[in-house]
Design an enzyme around this catalytic site. Structure first.
Site, PDB file in Angstrom:
ATOM      1  N   GLY A  19     -11.225  -1.737   2.646  1.00 12.87           N
ATOM      2  CA  GLY A  19     -10.349  -1.560   3.806  1.00 12.87           C
ATOM      3  C   GLY A  19     -10.353  -0.125   4.285  1.00 12.87           C
ATOM      4  O   GLY A  19     -11.274   0.648   4.010  1.00 12.87           O
ATOM      5  N   ASP A  20      -9.305   0.225   5.000  1.00 11.35           N
ATOM      6  CA  ASP A  20      -9.220   1.567   5.583  1.00 11.35           C
ATOM      7  C   ASP A  20      -8.734   2.629   4.599  1.00 11.35           C
ATOM      8  O   ASP A  20      -8.999   3.820   4.796  1.00 11.35           O
ATOM      9  CB  ASP A  20      -8.258   1.547   6.782  1.00 11.35           C
ATOM     10  CG  ASP A  20      -6.859   1.068   6.385  1.00 11.35           C
ATOM     11  OD1 ASP A  20      -6.758   0.138   5.546  1.00 11.35           O
ATOM     12  OD2 ASP A  20      -5.877   1.617   6.896  1.00 11.35           O
ATOM     13  N   THR A  56       0.865  -1.186   0.000  1.00  9.11           N
ATOM     14  CA  THR A  56       0.000   0.000   0.000  1.00  9.11           C
ATOM     15  C   THR A  56       0.900   1.234   0.000  1.00  9.11           C
ATOM     16  O   THR A  56       1.976   1.212   0.603  1.00  9.11           O
ATOM     17  CB  THR A  56      -0.869  -0.004   1.275  1.00  9.11           C
ATOM     18  OG1 THR A  56      -1.821  -1.051   1.162  1.00  9.11           O
ATOM     19  CG2 THR A  56      -1.602   1.320   1.484  1.00  9.11           C
TER      20      THR A  56
HETATM   21  N1  ASP Z   1      -4.692  -1.126   4.673  1.00 14.11           N
HETATM   22  C1  ASP Z   1      -4.834  -1.907   3.480  1.00 14.11           C
HETATM   23  C2  ASP Z   1      -6.159  -2.615   3.531  1.00 14.11           C
HETATM   24  O1  ASP Z   1      -6.524  -3.120   4.577  1.00 14.11           O
HETATM   25  C3  ASP Z   1      -3.739  -2.912   3.300  1.00 14.11           C
HETATM   26  C4  ASP Z   1      -2.347  -2.440   3.648  1.00 14.11           C
HETATM   27  O2  ASP Z   1      -2.142  -1.292   3.932  1.00 14.11           O
HETATM   28  O3  ASP Z   1      -1.427  -3.254   3.647  1.00 14.11           O
HETATM   29  O4  ASP Z   1      -6.811  -2.706   2.524  1.00 14.11           O
END
Ligand code: ASP
Length: 337
Positions: free
Chosen positions: A233-234, A203
């Site tokens: 996701g976030d 990410t």
């Molecule tokens: N935060 C991202 C998600 O949960 C994944 C990541 O940052 O590795 O989609």
């Protein structure tokens, strides 16, 4: 000379690592009237251990981080705005298959790609986000278009792709995002029926302060390997992975998204800075401690209204870098700095 220094302390039962800019020189002169510009980036956190990749791959990640830093710094050096700098920094990583954000995004369980992105301008807390896009080549440009060209903050799925297309953004077939190594990661997760932090890193995100003191933040991801179709996701959620407010702080997060949403990590950090008067690294450590206490892992990059910045994470590593008028630095692992 500036160096990246690391301090580690226990929070929520896990080790939280904070990297901060420190100087071995005497105390600096008072701040000039104009703010010093600064850009801080991440390329994802997870199980990234020394020896886990070849020297060539490691060098390629460092080069990619430097390309991103330079793209954002070019904007800021020329007197440009933080919002354009974070976009420029994220854009180069979206185009680089090493990261999980555009080309090179992880696969869903169905063998497709669904991308999430968000961007926020600290001046007026205007923000834009897209969730689950499948055809827009650069999700961060779609998020920016939502912020600038719509009266909304977030679009999702097909409607988000259609909006991006109507804005004249480059559209691609979903297979454009394919890479062999991410397909192998999908097969591994489906076979072993176990998902680990090793299967999602990459990410990307950026936070910046410009010469006018404006803060901005941006985040893009393909999510987590073998995620269910429709899972969000976030990363596209303002207040979870992305937040910026002038004079307070800017945050971009990476990690196990469900925990970051539940804690509201980015907003929690900025609220602690704003309401409790904490410095950005302390506030980030506290929020990451809450994530850790729930069982989550990941990290954040933060920059304060005074330009103070930090990398805080409770995973084994985080691709990361910083640049300002005095120099730049990159790092990958959680130790050895
Ligand atoms: N935060 C991202 C998600 O949960 C994944 C990541 O940052 O590795 O989609």
């Amino acid at each position: 000379m500036k160096t990246l220094a690391r301090v580690a302390f226990a929070l929520g039962g896990l080790i939280v690592t904070a990297c901060a800019s420190v100087s071995s020189e005497p105390a600096p002169a008072p701040e000039p009237a104009t703010t010093e510009w600064r850009l801080v980036i991440h390329g994802g956190a997870g199980v990234i251990l020394p020896g886990s990749m070849t020297p060539e791959t490691e060098a390629a990640y460092i080069a990619a981080l430097n390309t991103s830093l330079e793209a954002g710094a070019e904007v800021l050096r020329a007197g440009g705005e933080a919002i354009d700098a974070v976009q420029a920094a994220v854009l180069t990583m979206e185009d680089d298959p090493l990261f999980n954000s555009g080309r090179g995004a992880v696969f869903t369980a169905a063998g497709t790609h669904e991308l999430d992105a968000s961007i926020m301008d600290g001046r007026d807390r205007n923000a834009g986000a897209v969730a689950g896009v499948t055809r827009v080549k650069n999700p961060i440009l779609a998020a920016r278009a939502v912020m600038d060209k719509s009266e909304h903050v977030m679009f999702s799925g097909n409607g988000a792709d259609q909006f991006a297309e109507a804005q004249g953004l480059d559209m691609v077939d979903n297979s454009y995002f394919d890479t062999d190594w991410r397909r192998q990661a999908l097969e591994r997760v489906l076979t072993e029926r176990a998902r680990t932090a090793a299967d999602r890193h990459g990410t990307v995100g950026a936070v910046a302060i410009d010469r006018f003191g404006n803060l901005a933040a941006a985040t893009t991801t393909g999510g987590m390997t073998a995620k269910a179709e429709g899972r969000v996701g976030d990363s596209p959620i303002i207040g979870a992975a992305t937040y910026a407010e002038n004079g307070v702080c800017a945050v971009s997060a990476t990690g196990h998204g469900e925990y970051f949403i539940r804690v509201g990590v980015a907003k929690t950090i900025c609220d602690r800075v704003k309401l409790a008067g904490e410095d950005v690294k302390t506030a980030a450590g506290t929020a990451l401690g809450e994530v850790a206490a729930l069982g989550g892992d990941g990290g954040v990059i933060v920059i304060g209204g005074n330009g103070e910045y930090g990398f805080v994470f409770n995973s084994a590593g985080m691709y990361r870098g910083w640049i300002d008028a005095s120099g730049s630095g990159t790092a990958i692992y959680g130790e050895g700095e």
